[in-house]
Design a protein around this motif. Structure first.
Motif: not given
Length: 568
Positions: A177-201
């Motif tokens: 209940a404490q960590i689900a929403l924060p971890m789902v959002l930040t990990n998903s967003l982080g993966a997308a941004l990491f992939m965007r970094l790979i794609l930009d490079r």
């Protein structure tokens, strides 16, 4: 209300952690280790790098996490999921095991559940990798939206595993209940941004490569054959001008081992052709057979002719001949107000290799060189990429509206390339040349539709006469490219042949009348056919052009009949 505030605080903390994560990823992108991550990795060395990098991120995600109820809120999932997506199921499993065992070693009531969920997340990414590869859609693995979605699914699976495996169940439920929403959002967003970094490079490197290739091809296209005709002041000045126009550098110079042969750009008022070499950098490049880069900082640069020169940096590259001996240099300069780009530094070395090859070719016996170069260039002209591009575009358009015509067009394209590539000798009958041209014209007729009309006037008794192969098609191509294609109204081309006083005269006439003499041509088209015929039969034969402005251009090819059966 209290839970909501905790959620917001935890999201903020995890976002900060994610920023650190992405900064490290950005710094890594500047190293060679990042190269295998910019494509879907299927080979062992790339998979090994993928495992090491994403395992590191997986462990880092745990170390940077935050304690919540004897557990750790973290961004470990980014490394596990992306490791599987980029490297496949085995890499995903290996990354998940590494990250999971590390998390298990830290203890806590959720250690086992978190270890299992990390392995599961790596496998989820790996299964997606396998699925996309089998569907032929590997390019989608680099899509940030896909990375966001699969990481979201993986994090939801992690929360489910924690609920199922972590004991006591009440504490596990409270943790989720404490960590689900924060971890789902930040990990998903982080993966997308990491992939965007790979794609930009990846996109940056591709743009760099495209820019490099485009410049290199334009320089090669414009300069090919120039230095083959002589390493002299006139040709070197021409090549220096071409290189400066295409690269945009401040100035370009070409020297032999003793003096400046050609110079163009900033400082042309005092860097004069014919001057003895006085630059220490140039003398060093010649004596040591090495590239010298004087950027004005690490290696000071100063003009050896005048202190008022505006040039501030210089790249000196040896030109090499037989047995790798230095026969001269090419020098690229930038003014004091401009940065010397790495693209032009790399391109400069490629240009030097191109020019060195030309100079080496120029040392071969003159008659053999002219014949070989003429025939090679002519063959390349027939398969020029612009013609093939236009032909394929035309074919794509015709397929949609008239499949039967498209099939015929494919036959003509096949005939054209067969005639171009499978000649068993350097000569051909006039009938062979007519068939070659006919195939070419049918492709062009499909492209120009009703804007082009073609007629042949060739007596049957001339069809078996022999002539140098590829003598006719470049003339017809020239008539279309520089004549008919420039007209707004329909145009005509008439191809005829006559025999008179033991001379065969083949005429190609277009209705555009746009011919303009170009004495310093690039060696293709009219000039190449003319040179080739004169080299083979003598100065009395060759190509003549007559033009009445905006009425017609008539190109006549004169060949001796007494040589009709002479093998090449």
């Amino acid at each position: 209300m209290f839970a909501q505030i905790n959620h917001i605080a935890l999201v903020g903390a995890l976002l900060q952690q994610m920023c650190v994560y992405l900064v490290v990823a950005y710094l890594l992108s500047k190293t060679p280790l990042f190269a295998p991550l910019m494509q879907v990795t299927v080979r062992l060395p790339g998979r090994l790098v993928c495992y090491l990098v994403f395992s590191g991120f997986c462990i880092m995600g745990t170390y940077l996490g935050f304690q919540v109820d004897d557990a750790i809120a973290n961004t470990r999932a980014i490394g596990a999921v992306l490791g599987g997506m980029m490297g496949g199921p085995l890499v995903g499993l290996a990354v998940g095991l590494t990250g999971g065992l590390h998390r298990y070693s830290l203890g806590g009531f959720s250690a086992t559940a978190c270890a299992v969920s990390t392995v599961t997340e790596g496998l989820i990414g790996g299964v997606l990798h396998l699925y996309m590869l089998r569907r032929g859609k590997a390019y989608l693995l680099l899509d940030p939206a896909i990375a966001f979605g699969i990481t979201l699914v993986a994090e939801l699976c992690q929360m489910t595993i924690i609920l199922l495996l972590a004991k006591p169940a009440e504490q596990a439920a409270h943790l989720v209940a404490q960590i689900a929403l924060p971890m789902v959002l930040t990990n998903s967003l982080g993966a997308a941004l990491f992939m965007r970094l790979i794609l930009d490079r990846k996109e940056t490197l591709e743009k760099y490569s495209i820019a490099f290739s485009a410049k290199a091809l334009r320089i090669a296209e414009r300069s090919v054959g120039v230095l083959v005709n002589g390493f002299n002041a006139h040709n070197c000045a021409q090549v220096a001008g071409i290189i400066r126009e295409e690269t945009g550098v401040g100035a370009v110079a070409i020297t032999d081992r003793e003096k400046v042969l050609g110079f163009g750009g900033v400082g042309a008022d005092h860097h004069l052709p014919g001057m003895a070499i006085s630059s220490a950098h140039t003398l060093r490049a010649i004596s040591h057979n090495e590239v010298v880069y004087a950027d004005g900082a690490a290696l000071p640069y100063g003009c050896s002719v005048t202190k008022d020169c505006k040039l501030g940096s210089c790249l000196v590259i040896p030109l090499r001949g037989a047995e790798n001996q230095v026969i001269g240099t090419i020098k690229l300069y930038e003014p004091k107000t401009k940065f010397f780009s790495s693209l032009n530094r790399t391109l400069g070395e490629g240009i030097a290799r191109l020019l060195s090859s030309q100079l080496l070719s120029g040392r071969i016996e003159e008659q053999q060189r002219l014949l070989a170069q003429a025939e090679i260039k002519l063959l390349q002209a027939q398969i020029n990429p612009h013609f093939l591009f236009n032909a394929l575009n035309t074919l794509a358009a015709v397929i949609r509206r008239n499949p039967e015509s498209a099939r015929q067009l494919v036959q003509y394209l096949s005939t054209f390339f067969r005639k171009s590539l499978k000649r068993t000798s350097n000569d051909a009958t006039l009938q062979d040349e007519i068939e070659h041209v006919d195939a070419y014209l049918h492709i062009e007729l499909a492209r120009f539709a009703d804007r082009l009309q073609v007629s042949f006037d060739v007596p049957d008794d001339l069809l078996e006469l022999r002539l140098p192969a590829f003598s006719l098609q470049p003339i017809v191509e020239n008539a279309i490219k520089h004549g008919i294609s420039q007209l707004l109204e329909p145009g005509t081309i008439v191809i005829s042949a006559r025999r008179s006083h033991e001379v065969l005269t083949i005429t190609v006439q277009d209705s555009a009348g746009l011919y303009q003499p170009q004495p310093e041509s690039d060696g293709l088209g009219l000039n190449l056919v003319n040179r080739r015929i004169k080299l083979r039969y003598g100065e009395a034969y060759g190509v003549t052009v007559s033009c009445e402005r905006e009425r017609f251009t008539r190109v006549a090819i004169a060949l001796p009949l007494e040589n009709e059966a002479l093998p090449c």
